[in-house]
Design a protein around this motif. Structure first.
Motif, PDB file in Angstrom:
ATOM      1  N   TYR A 174       0.936  -1.091  -0.303  1.00 40.34           N
ATOM      2  CA  TYR A 174      -0.160   0.163  -0.068  1.00 40.34           C
ATOM      3  C   TYR A 174       0.738   1.219   0.178  1.00 40.34           C
ATOM      4  CZ  TYR A 174       1.141   0.310   5.021  1.00 40.34           C
ATOM      5  OH  TYR A 174       1.882   0.383   6.052  1.00 40.34           O
ATOM      6  N   ASP A 175       0.246   2.425  -0.306  1.00 36.73           N
ATOM      7  CA  ASP A 175       1.192   3.620  -0.143  1.00 36.73           C
ATOM      8  C   ASP A 175       0.492   4.392   1.019  1.00 36.73           C
ATOM      9  OD1 ASP A 175       2.236   6.127  -0.600  1.00 36.73           O
ATOM     10  OD2 ASP A 175       1.467   6.676  -2.521  1.00 36.73           O
ATOM     11  N   SER A 179       1.157  -2.652  -9.268  1.00 37.92           N
ATOM     12  CA  SER A 179       2.421  -3.512  -9.735  1.00 37.92           C
ATOM     13  C   SER A 179       3.190  -4.520  -8.621  1.00 37.92           C
ATOM     14  CB  SER A 179       3.157  -2.520 -10.370  1.00 37.92           C
ATOM     15  OG  SER A 179       3.969  -1.752  -9.621  1.00 37.92           O
ATOM     16  N   LEU A 180       3.496  -3.545  -7.460  1.00 38.67           N
ATOM     17  CA  LEU A 180       4.065  -4.261  -6.502  1.00 38.67           C
ATOM     18  C   LEU A 180       3.165  -5.569  -6.184  1.00 38.67           C
ATOM     19  CD1 LEU A 180       4.827  -1.259  -4.456  1.00 38.67           C
ATOM     20  CD2 LEU A 180       6.587  -2.683  -5.495  1.00 38.67           C
ATOM     21  N   ASN A 181       1.901  -5.609  -5.901  1.00 34.49           N
ATOM     22  CA  ASN A 181       1.099  -6.623  -5.252  1.00 34.49           C
ATOM     23  C   ASN A 181       1.232  -7.669  -6.450  1.00 34.49           C
ATOM     24  OD1 ASN A 181       0.363  -5.984  -2.918  1.00 34.49           O
ATOM     25  ND2 ASN A 181      -0.987  -4.169  -3.686  1.00 34.49           N
ATOM     26  N   SER A 201       0.200   6.472  -7.971  1.00 34.65           N
ATOM     27  CA  SER A 201       0.262   5.736  -6.584  1.00 34.65           C
ATOM     28  C   SER A 201      -0.187   4.457  -6.731  1.00 34.65           C
ATOM     29  CB  SER A 201      -0.412   6.392  -5.543  1.00 34.65           C
ATOM     30  OG  SER A 201      -0.480   5.416  -4.403  1.00 34.65           O
ATOM     31  N   GLN A 202      -1.560   4.439  -7.369  1.00 37.51           N
ATOM     32  CA  GLN A 202      -2.401   2.961  -7.421  1.00 37.51           C
ATOM     33  C   GLN A 202      -1.669   2.139  -8.532  1.00 37.51           C
ATOM     34  OE1 GLN A 202      -5.224   2.404  -5.543  1.00 37.51           O
ATOM     35  NE2 GLN A 202      -4.438   0.337  -6.399  1.00 37.51           N
ATOM     36  N   TYR A 209       6.991   5.832 -12.569  1.00 38.91           N
ATOM     37  CA  TYR A 209       6.330   7.029 -12.064  1.00 38.91           C
ATOM     38  C   TYR A 209       6.779   7.620 -10.589  1.00 38.91           C
ATOM     39  CZ  TYR A 209       2.925   5.390 -15.664  1.00 38.91           C
ATOM     40  OH  TYR A 209       2.502   5.129 -16.756  1.00 38.91           O
ATOM     41  N   ASN A 210       7.603   6.865  -9.951  1.00 36.42           N
ATOM     42  CA  ASN A 210       7.845   7.128  -8.429  1.00 36.42           C
ATOM     43  C   ASN A 210       8.446   8.424  -8.242  1.00 36.42           C
ATOM     44  OD1 ASN A 210       7.300   6.663  -5.824  1.00 36.42           O
ATOM     45  ND2 ASN A 210       9.696   5.965  -5.731  1.00 36.42           N
TER      46      ASN A 210
END
Length: 530
Positions: free
Chosen positions: A264-265, A522-524, A516-517, A478-479
């Motif tokens: 999560y962010d 992508s991480l999940n 963010s989403q 994007y980060n």
């Protein structure tokens, strides 16, 4: 040829890793075919093979790019380099940009093409995961597994090394623990205000109020000091919150994995909005240095030495001695209290350790690992060099007086700093209090100051280890812009007084919520694919 932009830790670094990813060996160093896994095929690592100790060729020359944590020119880097070459018989070529510009210069070097990449580099945080994801780093997993150091029985840092593995592979080696920051408070200021060390946020805030509105420095003037200063309201790298832990508490401004294994962010959570409110209120009350937004760490240190503020969250260990020594040299009381984390913080965060990485264009990566990286922890002359520097330059056993401290013949001691006259050295690149291998012959054990031991003990007994955030295509894309937007919103809320609701409407309208989403997804996705 595909060129890919890597955005990491708020800085855009354009990399020419396309050469590596496409396997175009014509522009790489001779003899080094680079694969998308970041492995040098000449080493055999990409096929699961590894050279034995006897097969590893000693390099004739090793090129490195380093930041200011390695002995600098001002501190006689030439003497350091000369001694290293004497011990190894290898030519060492060092490129050392200004410390604050290190990652900018490193990014430009990578963008110029693999033929210009150094053999070894220092990396931290998302830069490490980003460069590894790009295929720019050599997979040193088997080199480490088959190393003399690992099998020596002296190594104690398995957890630290394991924490730096990406999908089970090691692309960078941590030569010490990561360490972190503790909150230092000037004891005299507490005494002058009739206070004891705070244990809760209310007590902490009351202390800041007294330091700002009262006369903590005892000069007879109320209100000419302030509570604390920091190098920005958010750090320049993970773990982001380490300079203002009492305000962030359980909030986190970037990506984290919950106990349920879901990413999560933290910036989007309600507890982060509560942290912003705490910082805004303290800033408006004058408890926080009005220049915090633009401060660098050196700015904060200088203000602390000049007795302008009384609470400084900074690195544990040897920095306790540095702070004490510089306060004394400025004629101020130097006794500092290293606070245990207040109740609402719970524990300080130990950053992921900086690592030495070998670039995927290196012609002899096993040799660089063995003769450069592994040798730093040899428990002998090389570890002495990396930890304390050069004899009679940075340390000595001669009978002499250094800054009013008298030493007998044969007594190990650190000498006066060349870069900062009036202070003694505490270490060079390796911090002996963050060691991850036993060193029976460490001559400097007795030279570690009590205040340094105390602050490091407070930290070690009250910390949790941060974990690295994986790099994904979306993270790389994007980060950087996302973190820039987050920093801008944080500044607007705290400094400009923008309402939190309005700030998060901007987060939505400027694309932050979408970016963010995408990163969270992508991480999940990557997590579920393991």
């Amino acid at each position: 040829m595909r060129v890919k932009k890597m955005l990491a830790a708020g800085m855009a670094v354009t990399m020419a890793a396309s050469v590596a990813l496409s396997g175009c060996s014509s522009s790489a160093k001779s003899g080094s075919d680079v694969t998308s896994a970041g492995a040098n095929t000449e080493s055999g690592a990409s096929t699961g093979e590894s050279k034995t100790e006897n097969e590893i060729k000693k390099p004739e020359k090793i090129t490195i790019m380093v930041n200011g944590t390695v002995t600098t020119k001002q501190n006689d880097r030439d003497a350091f380099e000369k001694r290293w070459e004497e011990l190894t018989g290898i030519d060492l070529e060092i490129t050392q940009p200004d410390h604050d510009a290190y990652f900018d210069v490193l990014g430009q070097t990578f963008a110029s093409g693999p033929e210009n990449w150094p053999d070894a580099i220092l990396l931290a945080g998302s830069f490490y995961t980003g460069y590894a994801e790009e295929g720019a780093l050599w997979d040193m997993t088997q080199a480490w597994d088959n190393s003399e150091l690992k099998s020596s029985g002296r190594f104690t840092g398995d957890e630290v090394v394991d924490n730096m593995k990406i999908d089970g592979k090691l692309y960078g080696f941590p030569v010490t623990r990561g360490n972190g920051c503790v909150t230092y408070v000037k004891k005299k200021w507490l005494d002058n205000c009739g206070l004891t060390a705070p244990t809760t946020y209310d007590e902490y805030l009351n202390m800041l109020k007294a330091f700002t509105e009262g006369d903590p420095d005892g000069n007879g003037v109320n209100g000419d000091t302030y509570g604390l200063s920091a190098a920005g309201f958010i750090g320049s790298e993970e773990p982001w919150t380490n300079y203002l832990p009492e305000f962030y508490q359980d909030a986190y401004p970037s990506f984290a994995k919950g106990e349920d294994g879901v990413w999560y962010d933290g910036f989007t959570k309600d507890n982060f909005k509560a942290a912003l409110q705490r910082m805004r209120d303290a800033y408006a009350a004058g408890y926080i240095d009005k220049e915090t937004l633009t401060n660098g760490t050196k700015d904060c240190r200088n203000k602390f030495y000049e007795d302008k503020f009384g609470v400084f969250t900074y690195w544990a260990g040897t920095w306790a001695s540095n702070l004490k020594n510089n306060l004394e040299s400025n004629g101020h009381d130097s006794e500092l209290v290293a606070l245990k984390p207040i109740k609402e913080v719970g524990s300080y965060v130990e950053r992921t350790a900086p690592v030495w990485a070998i670039t995927s264009s290196c012609e002899n990566p096993e040799g660089v690992f063995k003769y450069f990286i592994e040798s730093m922890l040899d428990g002998g002359d090389m570890e002495l060099l990396w930890t304390y520097g050069v004899e009679d330059v940075h340390w000595s056993k001669k009978a002499e007086t250094v800054l009013d401290n008298t030493y007998n013949e044969g007594e190990f001691h650190l000498r006066e700093s060349l870069e900062k006259p009036g202070t003694q050295y505490t270490k060079q690149h390796l911090d002996p209090m963050l060691a991850i291998a036993t060193w029976e012959g460490d001559p400097g054990k007795a030279a570690v100051k009590e205040e340094a031991k105390n602050s490091q003990t407070v930290f070690n007994e009250n910390c949790r280890q941060a974990t690295i955030t994986p790099s994904t295509e979306e993270m790389a894309t994007y980060n950087g812009d996302l973190m820039t937007l987050k920093k801008s919103i944080i500044a607007d809320v705290i400094v400009q007084g923008t309402s939190i609701d309005e700030a998060f409407k901007r987060f939505e309208s400027d694309g932050g919520a979408k970016w963010s989403q995408m990163i969270v997804d992508s991480l999940n996705k990557k997590e579920s694919a393991k």
